[in-house]
Design an enzyme around this catalytic site. Structure first.
Site, PDB file in Angstrom:
ATOM      1  N   ASP A   1      -7.384  14.819 -24.412  1.00  0.00           N
ATOM      2  CA  ASP A   1      -7.327  13.406 -24.038  1.00  0.00           C
ATOM      3  C   ASP A   1      -6.625  12.693 -25.191  1.00  0.00           C
ATOM      4  O   ASP A   1      -7.234  12.411 -26.228  1.00  0.00           O
ATOM      5  CB  ASP A   1      -8.749  12.882 -23.840  1.00  0.00           C
TER       6      ASP A   1
ATOM      7  N   LYS B   1      -2.013   2.040 -25.208  1.00  0.00           N
ATOM      8  CA  LYS B   1      -2.370   1.951 -26.628  1.00  0.00           C
ATOM      9  C   LYS B   1      -1.097   2.191 -27.452  1.00  0.00           C
ATOM     10  O   LYS B   1      -0.193   1.370 -27.390  1.00  0.00           O
ATOM     11  CB  LYS B   1      -3.497   2.936 -26.941  1.00  0.00           C
TER      12      LYS B   1
ATOM     13  N   THR C   1      -4.195   7.283 -21.781  1.00  0.00           N
ATOM     14  CA  THR C   1      -3.940   5.912 -21.329  1.00  0.00           C
ATOM     15  C   THR C   1      -2.460   5.645 -21.590  1.00  0.00           C
ATOM     16  O   THR C   1      -1.797   6.384 -22.324  1.00  0.00           O
ATOM     17  CB  THR C   1      -4.766   4.887 -22.130  1.00  0.00           C
TER      18      THR C   1
ATOM     19  N   ARG D   1      -1.565  -1.457 -18.868  1.00  0.00           N
ATOM     20  CA  ARG D   1      -2.902  -0.859 -18.874  1.00  0.00           C
ATOM     21  C   ARG D   1      -2.976   0.172 -17.757  1.00  0.00           C
ATOM     22  O   ARG D   1      -2.772  -0.162 -16.590  1.00  0.00           O
ATOM     23  CB  ARG D   1      -3.903  -2.002 -18.631  1.00  0.00           C
TER      24      ARG D   1
ATOM     25  N   GLU E   1      -0.549   4.594  -0.448  1.00  0.00           N
ATOM     26  CA  GLU E   1      -1.467   5.743  -0.613  1.00  0.00           C
ATOM     27  C   GLU E   1      -0.715   7.034  -0.378  1.00  0.00           C
ATOM     28  O   GLU E   1       0.121   7.131   0.520  1.00  0.00           O
ATOM     29  CB  GLU E   1      -2.629   5.624   0.388  1.00  0.00           C
TER      30      GLU E   1
ATOM     31  N   TYR F   1       0.862  -1.190   0.000  1.00  0.00           N
ATOM     32  CA  TYR F   1       0.000   0.000   0.000  1.00  0.00           C
ATOM     33  C   TYR F   1       0.893   1.233   0.000  1.00  0.00           C
ATOM     34  O   TYR F   1       1.773   1.370   0.838  1.00  0.00           O
ATOM     35  CB  TYR F   1      -0.896   0.016   1.244  1.00  0.00           C
TER      36      TYR F   1
HETATM   37  C1  LIG Z   1     -10.031   8.892 -26.016  1.00  0.00           C
HETATM   38  C2  LIG Z   1     -10.108   7.901 -24.892  1.00  0.00           C
HETATM   39  N1  LIG Z   1     -10.119   8.349 -23.639  1.00  0.00           N
HETATM   40  C3  LIG Z   1     -10.202   7.515 -22.586  1.00  0.00           C
HETATM   41  C4  LIG Z   1     -10.256   6.157 -22.756  1.00  0.00           C
HETATM   42  C5  LIG Z   1     -10.455   5.275 -21.566  1.00  0.00           C
HETATM   43  O1  LIG Z   1      -9.400   4.493 -21.240  1.00  0.00           O
HETATM   44  P1  LIG Z   1      -9.600   3.218 -20.266  1.00  0.00           P
HETATM   45  O2  LIG Z   1     -10.273   2.179 -21.063  1.00  0.00           O
HETATM   46  O3  LIG Z   1      -8.201   2.911 -19.832  1.00  0.00           O
HETATM   47  O4  LIG Z   1     -10.430   3.690 -19.110  1.00  0.00           O
HETATM   48  C6  LIG Z   1     -10.222   5.629 -24.057  1.00  0.00           C
HETATM   49  C7  LIG Z   1     -10.276   4.175 -24.246  1.00  0.00           C
HETATM   50  O5  LIG Z   1     -10.512   3.617 -25.248  1.00  0.00           O
HETATM   51  C8  LIG Z   1     -10.167   6.526 -25.146  1.00  0.00           C
HETATM   52  O6  LIG Z   1     -10.187   6.079 -26.409  1.00  0.00           O
END
Ligand SMILES: Cc1ncc(COP(=O)(O)O)c(C=O)c1O
Length: 441
Positions: A214, A243, A240, A249, A65, A63
């Protein structure tokens, strides 16, 4: 044929075989599936043996935190060091000042960003979801749609417009001027073209919003300099790590503003999450280290070259690629010009029968419901990792044509499946380099 090589994967499984044969047999079956099929899902990749190993370490036992230097538990000395290493590498990779490496996923990163920058009930602007946005960008039953108020900007919908199916920046500006969102969100799940972050920042400034990018899908391309960076334009960047970035992950939040960074840290922990997944943070450090190597740029360039090659080869075979092509790692295939009756759902199933894994996806303005769709989303991060080049992508396009032309005929699918298996054996996954020897080829 017997052989004396032991692959990294063999050594992991040999322990599990004894400890838990039931679980081991399921994991082996999945390992075989990944090894012997072509992964065309744009959001997936194959991590290196180093990243794979880093996830399975003693870091999972602890842990931790809090944050480095300010934990709620004793014994965190080495956890502080590995988290700091991950943060420092993330900052070098994306050339920014602050990094939070604790989000469990991309959706958690987005939730933390929203919580840091908005109050419940506040308005934010995002792309129309069915045109390529993510569910965490305002879907009705997602946290983003339940606790905040999304307003949406569209893609160009006029087929005669040269920007057809690309972001309509003028409409985005109109939507933002009308609704005055607190946050303007860009970055998508199924958008094949370069994003103009500077243009979005100008819109955000004009309407008094903060700009959030994002970059979950394109993070690896951004890190490698193959796609424009959201910095210095975006106030906050989420992503993320699994990818195009090819890490474990997980999620990541980046920014250049100390005040925003403090808010993010607080909203993620204790706002949203409890103990960080330290084994995953260890693997993020390793993956970021790999992405900082010069080879990663070459890999990312090949991802884009391969996507262009696949898009071109499919176009020659009668499919339509939305926007006419791709600038990044993915494409949306409109199946209708190839076969007006063919749905994305059928195509996904038939291709999987033939060893090619993809996902059905709505195309912009899709008349069919999301369960069926008129499109497929295809991507090249995973095939490029296993060493495919443009020649192999053309072979993939040929197999896609054969399977779909045969409308899922089992014999044709079986013949293609065999050819796919042979190509996969010639291009083993990372950590499976002796798999060919195992199969006796
Ligand atoms: C643009 C975008 N944002 C956020 C996410 C979410 O990621 P996660 O599946 O790790 O929660 C994705 C996942 O496909 C995504 O394509």
């Amino acid at each position: 044929m017997p052989h004396d090589h032991t692959t990294i994967t063999d050594s992991i499984f040999s322990l599990l075989d004894t400890a838990d044969p039931e679980a081991a047999s399921i994991l082996r079956a999945e390992d075989d599936r990944q090894s012997s099929t072509i992964e065309l899902i744009a959001s997936e990749n194959h991590v290196s043996p180093a990243v794979m190993h880093a996830m399975g370490t003693c870091l999972t036992n602890k842990y931790a935190e809090g944050y480095p230097g300010a934990r709620y538990y004793g014994g965190c000395e080495h956890h502080d060091r590995i988290e700091q290493l991950a943060r420092d590498r993330a900052k070098s990779l994306f050339k920014c000042e602050f990094a939070n490496v604790q989000p469990h996923s991309g959706a958690s990163a987005n939730a933390a960003a929203f919580m840091a920058l908005m109050q419940p009930g506040d308005t934010f602007a995002a792309l129309v979801l069915k045109d390529g946005g993510h569910l965490s960008h305002g879907m009705k039953i997602n946290f983003s749609g339940v606790f905040y108020k999304p307003v949406f900007y569209p893609l160009h919908a006029d087929p005669d417009h040269e920007q057809f199916e690309r972001i309509d920046y003028d409409k985005a500006r109109e939507v933002c001027l009308e609704h005055r969102p607190k946050l303007l969100l860009c970055g998508y799940s199924a958008y094949p073209r370069e994003i103009d972050f500077a243009r979005f920042r100008a819109i955000a400034d004009e309407c008094g919003a903060l700009l959030m990018a994002d970059i979950a899908h394109i993070a690896g391309l951004v890190a490698a300099g193959v796609h424009a960076s959201p910095f210095p334009h975006a106030h906050i960047v989420t992503t993320t790590t699994h990818k195009t970035l090819r890490g474990p992950r997980g999620g990541l939040i980046l920014c250049n503003d100390e005040e925003i960074a403090k808010k993010i840290d607080k909203s993620l922990f204790p706002g949203l999450q409890g103990g960080p997944l330290m084994h995953i943070i260890g693997a993020k450090a390793v993956a970021f280290g790999e992405a900082l190597m010069p080879e990663f740029r070459g890999y990312s360039q090949r991802v884009v070259e391969n996507a262009k090659a696949l898009a071109g080869a499919l176009t020659e075979r009668g499919f339509r690629i939305t926007t006419g092509g791709t600038d990044n790692h993915l494409m949306l295939v409109d199946l209708r010009p190839f076969d007006a009756e063919l749905t994305g759902a059928d195509a996904e199933r038939w291709l999987e029968d033939a060893g090619m894994v993809s996902n059905k996806n709505a195309i912009p303005g899709d008349p069919r419901p999301p369960k069926h769709t008129s499109g497929l989303r295809l991507g090249t991060p995973a095939t490029t990792t296993r060493g495919f080049g443009t020649k192999e992508m053309e072979m993939v396009a040929g197999w896609i044509e054969r399977v779909l032309r045969a409308k899922g005929d089992a014999q044709e699918a079986g013949r293609v499946r065999e050819e796919v298996r042979l190509l996969c054996e010639a291009f083993p996954l990372p950590g499976h380099e002796h798999a060919g020897a195992r199969a006796g080829v």
